[in-house]
Design a protein around this motif. Structure first.
Motif, PDB file in Angstrom:
ATOM      1  N   LEU A 215       0.644  -1.126   0.274  1.00  0.00           N
ATOM      2  CA  LEU A 215      -0.560  -0.004  -0.186  1.00  0.00           C
ATOM      3  C   LEU A 215       0.911   0.972  -0.335  1.00  0.00           C
ATOM      4  N   VAL A 216       0.741   2.101  -1.192  1.00  0.00           N
ATOM      5  CA  VAL A 216       1.807   3.362  -0.944  1.00  0.00           C
ATOM      6  C   VAL A 216       0.750   4.543  -0.635  1.00  0.00           C
ATOM      7  N   GLY A 217       1.467   4.995   0.554  1.00  0.00           N
ATOM      8  CA  GLY A 217       0.820   6.233   0.714  1.00  0.00           C
ATOM      9  C   GLY A 217       1.290   8.177   0.606  1.00  0.00           C
ATOM     10  N   GLU A 218       0.494   8.469  -0.077  1.00  0.00           N
ATOM     11  CA  GLU A 218       0.431   9.516  -1.052  1.00  0.00           C
ATOM     12  C   GLU A 218       0.784  10.681  -0.529  1.00  0.00           C
ATOM     13  N   LEU A 219       0.380  10.768   0.691  1.00  0.00           N
ATOM     14  CA  LEU A 219       1.048  11.959   2.447  1.00  0.00           C
ATOM     15  C   LEU A 219       1.789  11.698   2.962  1.00  0.00           C
ATOM     16  N   ASP A 220       2.256  10.885   3.053  1.00  0.00           N
ATOM     17  CA  ASP A 220       3.801  10.728   3.625  1.00  0.00           C
ATOM     18  C   ASP A 220       5.128   9.714   3.116  1.00  0.00           C
ATOM     19  N   ALA A 221       4.263   9.535   1.618  1.00  0.00           N
ATOM     20  CA  ALA A 221       5.845   8.620   1.164  1.00  0.00           C
ATOM     21  C   ALA A 221       5.953   7.902   1.110  1.00  0.00           C
ATOM     22  N   THR A 222       5.982   6.636   1.675  1.00  0.00           N
ATOM     23  CA  THR A 222       5.773   6.261   1.767  1.00  0.00           C
ATOM     24  C   THR A 222       4.988   4.659   1.249  1.00  0.00           C
ATOM     25  N   VAL A 223       5.620   2.605   1.544  1.00  0.00           N
ATOM     26  CA  VAL A 223       5.376   1.681   0.829  1.00  0.00           C
ATOM     27  C   VAL A 223       4.960   0.878   2.075  1.00  0.00           C
ATOM     28  N   THR A 224       3.933   0.923   2.494  1.00  0.00           N
ATOM     29  CA  THR A 224       3.709  -0.517   3.884  1.00  0.00           C
ATOM     30  C   THR A 224       3.180  -1.893   3.376  1.00  0.00           C
ATOM     31  N   ALA A 225       3.718  -2.943   3.961  1.00  0.00           N
ATOM     32  CA  ALA A 225       4.088  -4.095   3.513  1.00  0.00           C
ATOM     33  C   ALA A 225       2.687  -4.928   4.471  1.00  0.00           C
ATOM     34  N   TYR A 226       1.988  -5.613   4.102  1.00  0.00           N
ATOM     35  CA  TYR A 226       1.153  -6.805   4.435  1.00  0.00           C
ATOM     36  C   TYR A 226       1.178  -8.211   3.533  1.00  0.00           C
ATOM     37  N   ASP A 227       0.885  -8.839   4.986  1.00  0.00           N
ATOM     38  CA  ASP A 227      -0.182 -10.355   4.966  1.00  0.00           C
ATOM     39  C   ASP A 227      -0.873 -10.264   5.102  1.00  0.00           C
ATOM     40  N   LEU A 228      -1.420 -10.892   3.522  1.00  0.00           N
ATOM     41  CA  LEU A 228      -3.560 -10.986   3.585  1.00  0.00           C
ATOM     42  C   LEU A 228      -4.068 -12.418   3.754  1.00  0.00           C
ATOM     43  N   THR A 229      -4.575 -12.397   4.557  1.00  0.00           N
ATOM     44  CA  THR A 229      -4.933 -13.768   5.221  1.00  0.00           C
ATOM     45  C   THR A 229      -6.061 -14.696   4.294  1.00  0.00           C
ATOM     46  N   GLY A 232      -9.530 -11.758   4.172  1.00  0.00           N
ATOM     47  CA  GLY A 232      -9.927 -11.121   3.706  1.00  0.00           C
ATOM     48  C   GLY A 232      -8.448 -10.374   5.260  1.00  0.00           C
ATOM     49  N   ALA A 233      -8.120 -10.679   5.828  1.00  0.00           N
ATOM     50  CA  ALA A 233      -6.981  -9.476   7.121  1.00  0.00           C
ATOM     51  C   ALA A 233      -5.927  -9.391   7.027  1.00  0.00           C
ATOM     52  N   LEU A 234      -5.509  -7.838   6.093  1.00  0.00           N
ATOM     53  CA  LEU A 234      -4.529  -7.650   6.500  1.00  0.00           C
ATOM     54  C   LEU A 234      -3.415  -7.057   7.868  1.00  0.00           C
ATOM     55  N   HIS A 235      -2.604  -7.783   8.158  1.00  0.00           N
ATOM     56  CA  HIS A 235      -1.643  -7.911   8.944  1.00  0.00           C
ATOM     57  C   HIS A 235      -0.532  -7.027   8.797  1.00  0.00           C
ATOM     58  N   GLN A 236       0.142  -5.873   8.970  1.00  0.00           N
ATOM     59  CA  GLN A 236       1.336  -5.343   8.518  1.00  0.00           C
ATOM     60  C   GLN A 236       2.557  -5.871   8.818  1.00  0.00           C
ATOM     61  N   ARG A 237       3.423  -5.977   8.210  1.00  0.00           N
ATOM     62  CA  ARG A 237       4.738  -6.314   8.473  1.00  0.00           C
ATOM     63  C   ARG A 237       5.620  -4.713   8.701  1.00  0.00           C
ATOM     64  N   GLY A 238       5.587  -4.057   8.145  1.00  0.00           N
ATOM     65  CA  GLY A 238       6.427  -2.980   8.708  1.00  0.00           C
ATOM     66  C   GLY A 238       6.462  -2.416   6.911  1.00  0.00           C
ATOM     67  N   ARG A 239       6.687  -0.614   6.739  1.00  0.00           N
ATOM     68  CA  ARG A 239       7.135   0.725   6.188  1.00  0.00           C
ATOM     69  C   ARG A 239       8.146   0.828   5.782  1.00  0.00           C
ATOM     70  N   VAL A 240       8.875   1.293   4.562  1.00  0.00           N
ATOM     71  CA  VAL A 240       9.294   1.647   3.709  1.00  0.00           C
ATOM     72  C   VAL A 240       9.762   2.856   3.046  1.00  0.00           C
TER      73      VAL A 240
END
Length: 345
Positions: A215-229, A232-240
């Protein structure tokens, strides 16, 4: 048209959206060289800012990003010509994204200004019927200019039995819905996925394995990685960070390469495509390539080539992706296209 050629369509902003386009442009593509030859405007329609196709029928859909939003459907001819079928009200302002469910039965629209998601049933020929549902998001984020209320920015249907995901920039959230096939109505799955406050999520990309998304954040200029079960649950692994360049960075499109090894992010402001290797934990930046413009709003991967629509530079840039490193490099000269916002294979 020979077997070596194919047609792509390019959406853009017309005068109604502050742009210079006149509608949807067609271009002939050479699959070997990647070269695009513009064929001119094939559908005069106001601000067709995002396009998609029906999975089985020769039908193209375009949102008309207007104060009173609409979505238009066209039959696609053999040479890329478009014949208007129907235009429907989306029920919200400034629709900015459109998608079709994998079974070809429903059309989904994200209304940015209206903060809502609209559903339209499609008949056997892919023609949208009367809107069957309109779900409005509620809330706001910490940015008073960009997050004063909900701003739905993308709808991503699952390729399998999982829920569709609706990304909302204004409320810092990803909403999950089941689509009732009989009624064409959206059934919320609680809870919604909360993103980092002020991130302004814009678009997400699903990995081909069905178990990851980005997922890209338009306002904070990040990419967030999720595990998708599977449910349909999303579990965040981290951001870069989406970019390592100094200055204003505003990510737009994000996509996973077809072999699942690399992630691509378009960064407006600095005018780059960032390439990330998809490691087990977090994406790792391996290259950041200049596009030759400032505002790469969208791109599409077609074969070995990446086609980048630069809205403010009035061009589509063609890049060839190295099959080993995953890094794209510009080929040829930019293709002049007025105010382009979306490239559709």
């Amino acid at each position: 048209m020979t077997e070596r050629d194919s047609i792509v369509h390019v959406g853009g902003y017309t005068a109604e959206g502050g742009g210079q386009a006149t509608g949807i442009v067609a271009a002939r593509r050479d699959p070997t060289t990647g070269e695009l030859t513009p064929l001119g405007t094939v559908a005069v329609t106001p601000s067709p800012s995002f396009l998609t196709r029906h999975p089985d029928r020769p039908v193209l859909y375009a949102v008309n990003e207007l104060t009173e939003g609409t979505v238009s459907a066209f039959t696609v001819g053999p040479d890329g010509d478009l014949t208007a079928l129907v235009t429907r009200q989306t029920g919200g302002a400034e629709p900015c994204h459109v998608a079709v469910t994998p079974d070809g039965a429903h059309l989904l629209v994200a209304n940015y200004g209206g903060g809502s998601v609209a559903v339209f049933p499609l008949d056997d020929e892919g023609v949208p019927g009367t809107r069957s549902d309109l779900v409005r998001h509620e809330g706001r984020g910490p940015d008073p200019q960009r997050q004063e209320h909900a701003h739905a920015h993308m709808v991503s249907p699952a390729s399998g039995p999982g829920p569709l995901l609706a990304v909302d920039l204004g409320t810092d959230a990803v909403y999950r819905y089941d689509l009732d096939a009989a009624s064409g109505r959206l059934v919320p799955r609680a809870p919604r996925v909360r993103t980092s406050p002020g991130s302004g999520p814009r678009h997400l990309a699903r990995h081909p394995d069905g178990r990851r998304c980005y997922l890209v954040g338009e306002l904070d200029a990040t990419v967030t990685a999720y595990d998708l079960t599977a449910d349909g649950a999303l579990h965040q692994r981290g951001r870069v960070d989406a970019s390592e360049r100094p200055g204003h960075v505003q990510p737009s499109e994000v996509a996973v390469g077809p072999d699942g090894r690399f992630l691509y992010v378009a960064n407006r402001g600095v005018g780059t495509i960032a390439v990330f290797a998809l490691e087990p934990e977090l994406p790792q930046l391996v290259a950041e390539v200049d596009t030759g413009g400032e505002w790469p709003r969208h791109f599409a991967r077609i074969g070995e080539h990446l086609y980048v629509a630069d809205q403010r530079a009035d061009m589509v840039r063609v890049l060839r992706v190295d099959p080993t490193t995953g890094v794209p490099a510009a080929v040829g000269e930019p293709v002049p296209v007025a105010s382009p916002t979306c490239v559709l294979p």
